[in-house]
Motif scaffolding. Structure first.
Motif, short mmCIF file in Angstrom:
data_model
loop_
_atom_site.label_atom_id
_atom_site.label_comp_id
_atom_site.label_asym_id
_atom_site.label_seq_id
_atom_site.Cartn_x
_atom_site.Cartn_y
_atom_site.Cartn_z
N GLN A 48 0.87 -1.16 -0.07
CA GLN A 48 0.01 0.08 -0.04
C GLN A 48 0.85 1.35 -0.03
O GLN A 48 0.35 2.20 -0.62
N GLY A 68 0.81 3.53 -3.04
CA GLY A 68 0.20 4.93 -2.76
C GLY A 68 -1.14 5.01 -2.42
O GLY A 68 -1.84 6.24 -2.41
N TRP A 69 -1.84 3.84 -2.03
CA TRP A 69 -3.00 3.84 -1.75
C TRP A 69 -3.60 2.79 -1.04
O TRP A 69 -2.88 1.86 -1.15
N GLN A 70 -4.59 2.79 -0.05
CA GLN A 70 -5.03 1.94 0.82
C GLN A 70 -6.15 0.96 0.13
O GLN A 70 -6.89 1.52 -0.66
N ASP A 121 -9.62 2.46 -0.38
CA ASP A 121 -9.91 3.65 -1.16
C ASP A 121 -10.58 3.15 -2.33
O ASP A 121 -9.63 2.72 -3.37
N ALA A 165 -9.51 5.56 -5.59
CA ALA A 165 -8.22 5.22 -6.01
C ALA A 165 -7.97 3.80 -6.61
O ALA A 165 -7.28 3.88 -7.75
N ARG A 166 -8.70 2.86 -6.17
CA ARG A 166 -8.69 1.52 -6.81
C ARG A 166 -9.25 1.70 -8.57
O ARG A 166 -8.52 1.40 -9.42
#
Ligand SMILES: [Zn+2]
Length: 284
Positions: free
Chosen positions: A97, A101-103, A106, A109-110
């Motif tokens: 992650q 750069g994203w959880q 999110d 973001a995905r």
């Protein structure tokens, strides 16, 4: 070799198409997935093959390990992952992650990451893929570029780094008939990090009007469906290359042809995939 058993997307070799009235809203996808899961569960065959391969019926028993059933909710199957394995998985997930750069929670973001994969794939540098490709026209370079794009976006390059560090063969994709499994469903990963994509299953059209739901993700083109398929196989590749002992014998990974709790937990967090079934929304 039986011990080099392949992993494949899904398990059913039939091509169940659910007749649904056209115009079903996208929101129906999740309901459909549940329905499909119920169908798959009802129709599922035992996946254990006595004496053949590591996934046979001789898997060591551990508390609760025998309790995994396809279709379980996450809060139920997550309890079947031993603490020591969960700590390793969580540690790797944190690294991935950070790198990408994203959880995993999110959703926006995905979605953007999948959109970037598709945009990259259609660019000259990414292979100039057409959305509706013809299997016979696909080149090895295009397949490599697409797999690399999915890996870079979703795994932050960490799998490629791990493969290099361990001196393992590079992840590569072959579109054709899997010599070890000519009846494979969509795709499968071999122990040598080769992902076979069964070309015979990629001749149908996938379009805006005739989308495909891949593990909960609505795919409006064949390219999008292929990208998600590679994501599924990369989840297997993560386990194989980061946690070979887990890949070989963990009772939390090996059930259901290596789609047990470890796979389900990771596949959701890495790619947003839930369940493991691809279905047509419409029967056209
Ligand atoms: Zn699989």
């Amino acid at each position: 070799m039986d011990s080099n058993k392949r992993r494949h997307v899904g398990h059913r070799r039939d091509n169940t198409v659910l007749p649904l009235a056209a115009g079903v809203a996208v929101v129906a996808a999740s309901c459909l997935t549940l329905f499909v899961k119920a169908l798959l569960k009802r129709n599922s065959k035992p996946t254990q093959k006595q004496g053949k391969g590591r996934e046979g019926g001789s898997a060591p028993k551990s508390p609760g390990a025998g309790a995994y059933v396809r279709g379980m909710r996450e809060r139920e199957y997550v309890r079947l992952i031993p603490d020591v394995e969960m700590l390793s998985l969580q540690s790797l997930l944190r690294r991935i992650q950070k790198a990408r750069g994203w959880q995993f929670r999110d959703d926006a973001a995905r979605d953007q990451a999948w959109a970037r994969v598709l945009a990259t794939a259609q660019s000259a540098a990414g292979g100039a893929w057409p959305l509706d490709f013809t299997p016979n026209d696909v080149t090895p370079e295009q397949l490599q570029a697409l797999c690399d794009a999915v890996e870079a976006e979703f795994l932050g390059g960490l799998l490629a780094e791990q493969v290099r560090r361990a001196g393992r063969p590079r992840i590569r994709v072959v579109l054709g008939v899997d010599p070890r499994d000519p009846y494979s469903w969509l795709s499968g990963l071999h122990e040598d990090n080769t992902i076979f994509v069964n070309s015979n299953r990629w001749r149908e059209e996938v379009s805006q009007d005739n989308p495909l739901v891949f593990e909960g993700a609505l795919c409006r083109s064949k390219l999008e469906a292929l990208a998600h398929t590679l994501g599924h196989e990369l989840t297997h590749a993560v386990v194989l290359n980061f946690f070979p002992a887990m890949d070989a014998s963990s009772p939390a990974y090996t059930p259901d042809d290596k789609h047990g709790p470890v796979f389900m937990w990771l596949n959701r967090r890495l790619f947003g995939h839930v369940g493991h079934a691809s279905k047509r929304l419409f029967n056209t």
